[in-house]
Design a protein around this motif. Structure first.
Motif, PDB file in Angstrom:
ATOM      1  N   THR A 150     -54.232   8.401  26.660  1.00 46.26           N
ATOM      2  CA  THR A 150     -54.612   8.542  25.181  1.00 46.26           C
ATOM      3  C   THR A 150     -53.170   8.318  24.403  1.00 46.26           C
ATOM      4  OG1 THR A 150     -53.789  10.763  25.358  1.00 46.26           O
ATOM      5  CG2 THR A 150     -56.297  10.333  25.705  1.00 46.26           C
ATOM      6  N   LEU A 151     -53.315   8.017  23.156  1.00 38.24           N
ATOM      7  CA  LEU A 151     -52.184   7.872  22.167  1.00 38.24           C
ATOM      8  C   LEU A 151     -52.481   8.371  20.735  1.00 38.24           C
ATOM      9  CD1 LEU A 151     -51.672   4.224  21.166  1.00 38.24           C
ATOM     10  CD2 LEU A 151     -53.810   5.255  21.726  1.00 38.24           C
ATOM     11  N   GLU A 152     -51.214   8.757  20.276  1.00 36.63           N
ATOM     12  CA  GLU A 152     -51.657   9.435  18.712  1.00 36.63           C
ATOM     13  C   GLU A 152     -51.578   8.064  18.098  1.00 36.63           C
ATOM     14  OE1 GLU A 152     -51.483  12.545  17.606  1.00 36.63           O
ATOM     15  OE2 GLU A 152     -51.866  13.220  19.507  1.00 36.63           O
ATOM     16  N   THR A 157     -55.582  11.773  18.429  1.00 30.89           N
ATOM     17  CA  THR A 157     -55.442  11.479  19.641  1.00 30.89           C
ATOM     18  C   THR A 157     -56.665  10.730  20.164  1.00 30.89           C
ATOM     19  OG1 THR A 157     -54.369  13.465  19.963  1.00 30.89           O
ATOM     20  CG2 THR A 157     -55.100  12.325  22.034  1.00 30.89           C
ATOM     21  N   ARG A 158     -56.390   9.270  20.591  1.00 29.54           N
ATOM     22  CA  ARG A 158     -57.476   8.616  20.786  1.00 29.54           C
ATOM     23  C   ARG A 158     -57.273   7.950  22.402  1.00 29.54           C
ATOM     24  NH1 ARG A 158     -59.710   4.655  17.026  1.00 29.54           N
ATOM     25  NH2 ARG A 158     -61.325   4.883  18.519  1.00 29.54           N
ATOM     26  N   VAL A 159     -58.493   7.528  22.893  1.00 31.86           N
ATOM     27  CA  VAL A 159     -58.382   6.753  24.060  1.00 31.86           C
ATOM     28  C   VAL A 159     -57.892   5.381  24.001  1.00 31.86           C
ATOM     29  CG1 VAL A 159     -59.804   6.219  26.253  1.00 31.86           C
ATOM     30  CG2 VAL A 159     -60.143   8.465  25.212  1.00 31.86           C
ATOM     31  N   LEU A 160     -56.687   4.888  24.552  1.00 26.33           N
ATOM     32  CA  LEU A 160     -56.328   3.706  24.509  1.00 26.33           C
ATOM     33  C   LEU A 160     -57.422   2.687  24.612  1.00 26.33           C
ATOM     34  CD1 LEU A 160     -53.719   2.154  24.371  1.00 26.33           C
ATOM     35  CD2 LEU A 160     -53.393   2.255  26.920  1.00 26.33           C
ATOM     36  N   GLY A 161     -58.185   2.950  25.846  1.00 30.17           N
ATOM     37  CA  GLY A 161     -59.105   1.848  25.889  1.00 30.17           C
ATOM     38  C   GLY A 161     -60.235   1.546  24.810  1.00 30.17           C
ATOM     39  N   VAL A 169     -58.011  -6.548  21.986  1.00 29.14           N
ATOM     40  CA  VAL A 169     -56.895  -6.769  22.754  1.00 29.14           C
ATOM     41  C   VAL A 169     -57.008  -6.165  24.210  1.00 29.14           C
ATOM     42  CG1 VAL A 169     -55.340  -4.675  21.661  1.00 29.14           C
ATOM     43  CG2 VAL A 169     -54.340  -6.574  22.607  1.00 29.14           C
ATOM     44  N   SER A 170     -56.269  -6.605  25.110  1.00 26.25           N
ATOM     45  CA  SER A 170     -56.300  -6.093  26.634  1.00 26.25           C
ATOM     46  C   SER A 170     -55.658  -4.603  26.642  1.00 26.25           C
ATOM     47  CB  SER A 170     -55.631  -6.929  27.410  1.00 26.25           C
ATOM     48  OG  SER A 170     -55.200  -6.209  28.449  1.00 26.25           O
ATOM     49  N   ALA A 171     -56.587  -3.632  27.070  1.00 20.74           N
ATOM     50  CA  ALA A 171     -55.781  -2.331  27.273  1.00 20.74           C
ATOM     51  C   ALA A 171     -54.744  -2.366  28.269  1.00 20.74           C
ATOM     52  CB  ALA A 171     -57.023  -1.220  27.470  1.00 20.74           C
ATOM     53  N   HIS A 172     -54.894  -3.247  29.085  1.00 19.99           N
ATOM     54  CA  HIS A 172     -54.061  -3.288  30.313  1.00 19.99           C
ATOM     55  C   HIS A 172     -52.545  -3.661  29.697  1.00 19.99           C
ATOM     56  CE1 HIS A 172     -52.588  -4.023  34.279  1.00 19.99           C
ATOM     57  NE2 HIS A 172     -51.913  -5.041  33.854  1.00 19.99           N
ATOM     58  N   LEU A 173     -52.496  -4.733  28.735  1.00 11.50           N
ATOM     59  CA  LEU A 173     -51.475  -5.062  28.152  1.00 11.50           C
ATOM     60  C   LEU A 173     -50.809  -4.457  27.392  1.00 11.50           C
ATOM     61  CD1 LEU A 173     -49.445  -7.983  27.151  1.00 11.50           C
ATOM     62  CD2 LEU A 173     -51.343  -7.966  25.454  1.00 11.50           C
ATOM     63  N   VAL A 174     -51.418  -3.466  26.486  1.00 12.53           N
ATOM     64  CA  VAL A 174     -50.878  -2.751  25.793  1.00 12.53           C
ATOM     65  C   VAL A 174     -50.292  -1.210  26.442  1.00 12.53           C
ATOM     66  CG1 VAL A 174     -51.473  -0.794  23.811  1.00 12.53           C
ATOM     67  CG2 VAL A 174     -52.493  -3.113  23.652  1.00 12.53           C
ATOM     68  N   HIS A 175     -50.899  -1.208  27.478  1.00 15.19           N
ATOM     69  CA  HIS A 175     -50.649   0.101  28.586  1.00 15.19           C
ATOM     70  C   HIS A 175     -49.317  -0.171  29.066  1.00 15.19           C
ATOM     71  CE1 HIS A 175     -51.335   2.944  31.768  1.00 15.19           C
ATOM     72  NE2 HIS A 175     -51.246   3.536  31.001  1.00 15.19           N
ATOM     73  N   CYS A 176     -48.990  -1.546  29.456  1.00 13.06           N
ATOM     74  CA  CYS A 176     -47.859  -2.127  29.978  1.00 13.06           C
ATOM     75  C   CYS A 176     -46.735  -1.854  28.780  1.00 13.06           C
ATOM     76  CB  CYS A 176     -47.991  -3.157  30.545  1.00 13.06           C
ATOM     77  SG  CYS A 176     -48.834  -3.587  31.858  1.00 13.06           S
ATOM     78  N   ARG A 177     -46.915  -2.217  27.818  1.00 14.30           N
ATOM     79  CA  ARG A 177     -45.946  -2.298  26.722  1.00 14.30           C
ATOM     80  C   ARG A 177     -45.576  -0.752  26.201  1.00 14.30           C
ATOM     81  NH1 ARG A 177     -49.209  -6.352  22.450  1.00 14.30           N
ATOM     82  NH2 ARG A 177     -48.242  -8.461  23.332  1.00 14.30           N
ATOM     83  N   SER A 180     -43.315   0.614  28.910  1.00  8.41           N
ATOM     84  CA  SER A 180     -41.962  -0.211  28.900  1.00  8.41           C
ATOM     85  C   SER A 180     -41.469   0.215  27.673  1.00  8.41           C
ATOM     86  CB  SER A 180     -41.886  -1.561  29.062  1.00  8.41           C
ATOM     87  OG  SER A 180     -42.770  -2.398  28.170  1.00  8.41           O
ATOM     88  N   GLY A 181     -41.908   1.241  26.795  1.00  9.39           N
ATOM     89  CA  GLY A 181     -41.225   1.777  25.608  1.00  9.39           C
ATOM     90  C   GLY A 181     -41.455   1.252  24.336  1.00  9.39           C
ATOM     91  N   TRP A 182     -42.469   0.434  23.891  1.00  9.71           N
ATOM     92  CA  TRP A 182     -42.934   0.093  22.930  1.00  9.71           C
ATOM     93  C   TRP A 182     -43.313   1.116  21.933  1.00  9.71           C
ATOM     94  CZ3 TRP A 182     -44.961  -5.494  21.673  1.00  9.71           C
ATOM     95  CH2 TRP A 182     -44.345  -6.405  22.811  1.00  9.71           C
ATOM     96  N   PRO A 183     -42.723   1.211  20.532  1.00  9.04           N
ATOM     97  CA  PRO A 183     -43.314   2.210  19.803  1.00  9.04           C
ATOM     98  C   PRO A 183     -44.899   1.927  19.232  1.00  9.04           C
ATOM     99  CG  PRO A 183     -41.955   0.689  18.543  1.00  9.04           C
ATOM    100  CD  PRO A 183     -41.886   0.399  20.049  1.00  9.04           C
ATOM    101  N   VAL A 184     -45.487   2.926  18.961  1.00  4.96           N
ATOM    102  CA  VAL A 184     -46.989   2.807  18.540  1.00  4.96           C
ATOM    103  C   VAL A 184     -46.884   2.332  17.078  1.00  4.96           C
ATOM    104  CG1 VAL A 184     -49.287   3.914  18.125  1.00  4.96           C
ATOM    105  CG2 VAL A 184     -47.712   4.688  19.881  1.00  4.96           C
ATOM    106  N   ASN A 185     -47.198   0.967  16.723  1.00  2.00           N
ATOM    107  CA  ASN A 185     -47.457   0.182  15.424  1.00  2.00           C
ATOM    108  C   ASN A 185     -48.208  -0.740  15.765  1.00  2.00           C
ATOM    109  OD1 ASN A 185     -45.644  -1.692  16.437  1.00  2.00           O
ATOM    110  ND2 ASN A 185     -43.832  -0.894  15.646  1.00  2.00           N
TER     111      ASN A 185
END
Ligand SMILES: [Zn+2]
Length: 199
Positions: A150-152, A157-161, A169-177, A180-185
Motif C-alpha cells: 500500500t502507499l499513501e 492509503t491505497r493498494v499499489l496494484g 503503469v506496471s505495478a512491478h516497476l513502481v514497486h521497484c522504484r 529504491s527510494g523514489w518519493p511518491v509523486n
C-alpha cells in the motif's frame, strides 16, 4: 453425457475425447481444449463465421478478430526487429513454432481468443508453441494483482496494484522504484522509458 458447445463426448481415452459434432462430424479432441472452451465444434463454427463474414478476406475471414490480432502481434514481436517490444521477444531468441506460420494452424491449436484474455506463455523464456501457450489474463494484470503493497496517496492509503492499474503503469516497476527510494509523486508513475519493459 457431456456437451461442450456443439460437441457431444461419446467416450474418453486418456486425455482424448471422442466427440460427435452437432453437424454430424466425428472428431477426437483433447479434454483440456474442451474444458478450457478452446474447442467448441469440429471446425464448422469457424467455417460458418468465415462464410458469414463474406467478402474482404478470402482466406479465413478472421482478420478483424482478437484471435487474428493476437497471432499477428505474436509474430511481429518475434520476427520484426522494428516492433517496439522486439527486444523482449525475438531479440532474446523467443520464436514461434513452424506450424504457426499459418494462422489456420494457430486457430486450430488455440481456438478462438475468449473475451478479456490474451495470448500468454506458461514459461516466459519459452517459445510460442501449443504446449507453452494459453489464453489467459494478461501477465501485467496478474502481476499488478499480486503486488498488495500500500502507499499513501492524495491523503488516502491505497493498494499499489490498483493505483497502477488506474494509471496504466506496471505495478512491478513502481514497486521497484519505491524500494529504491523514489518519493511518491507523479514521476513515480511514469511509464518505463524503455519501450516494452516490464511486459
Ligand atoms: Zn461441426
Amino acid at each position: 453425457m457431456q456437451i461442450f458447445g456443439r460437441l457431444t463426448v461419446d467416450s474418453i481415452e486418456g486425455s482424448k475425447a471422442h466427440c460427435t459434432c452437432a453437424c454430424g462430424t466425428k472428431r477426437i479432441v483433447s479434454i483440456y481444449s474442451l474444458r478450457s472452451g478452446n474447442t467448441r465444434s469440429c471446425g464448422c463454427l469457424a467455417r460458418e463465421r468465415t462464410a458469414s463474414m463474406g467478402r474482404g478476406n478470402k482466406t479465413h475471414g478472421m482478420k478483424k478478430t482478437r484471435t487474428y490480432k493476437a497471432w499477428e502481434s505474436m509474430r511481429r514481436r518475434c520476427f520484426n526487429p522494428r516492433a517496439v517490444n522486439f527486444e523482449n521477444y525475438g531479440g532474446r531468441g523467443i520464436t514461434v513454432c513452424a506450424a504457426w506460420a499459418r494462422f489456420e494452424n494457430f486457430l486450430a491449436d488455440m481456438g478462438e481468443c475468449p473475451d478479456g484474455l490474451t495470448l500468454e506463455r506458461n514459461d516466459t523464456n519459452g517459445n510460442y508453441e501449443p504446449s507453452n501457450c494459453r489464453w489467459a489474463t494478461p501477465v501485467e494484470q496478474t502481476r499488478n494483482r499480486r503486488i498488495t503493497a500500500t502507499l499513501e496517496i492524495e491523503g488516502r492509503t491505497r493498494v499499489l496494484g490498483e493505483v497502477c492499474a488506474e494509471r496504466g503503469v506496471s505495478a512491478h516497476l513502481v514497486h521497484c522504484r519505491l524500494r529504491s527510494g523514489w518519493p511518491v509523486n507523479d514521476r513515480l508513475f511514469m511509464p518505463s522509458l524503455r519501450a516494452g519493459r516490464g511486459a
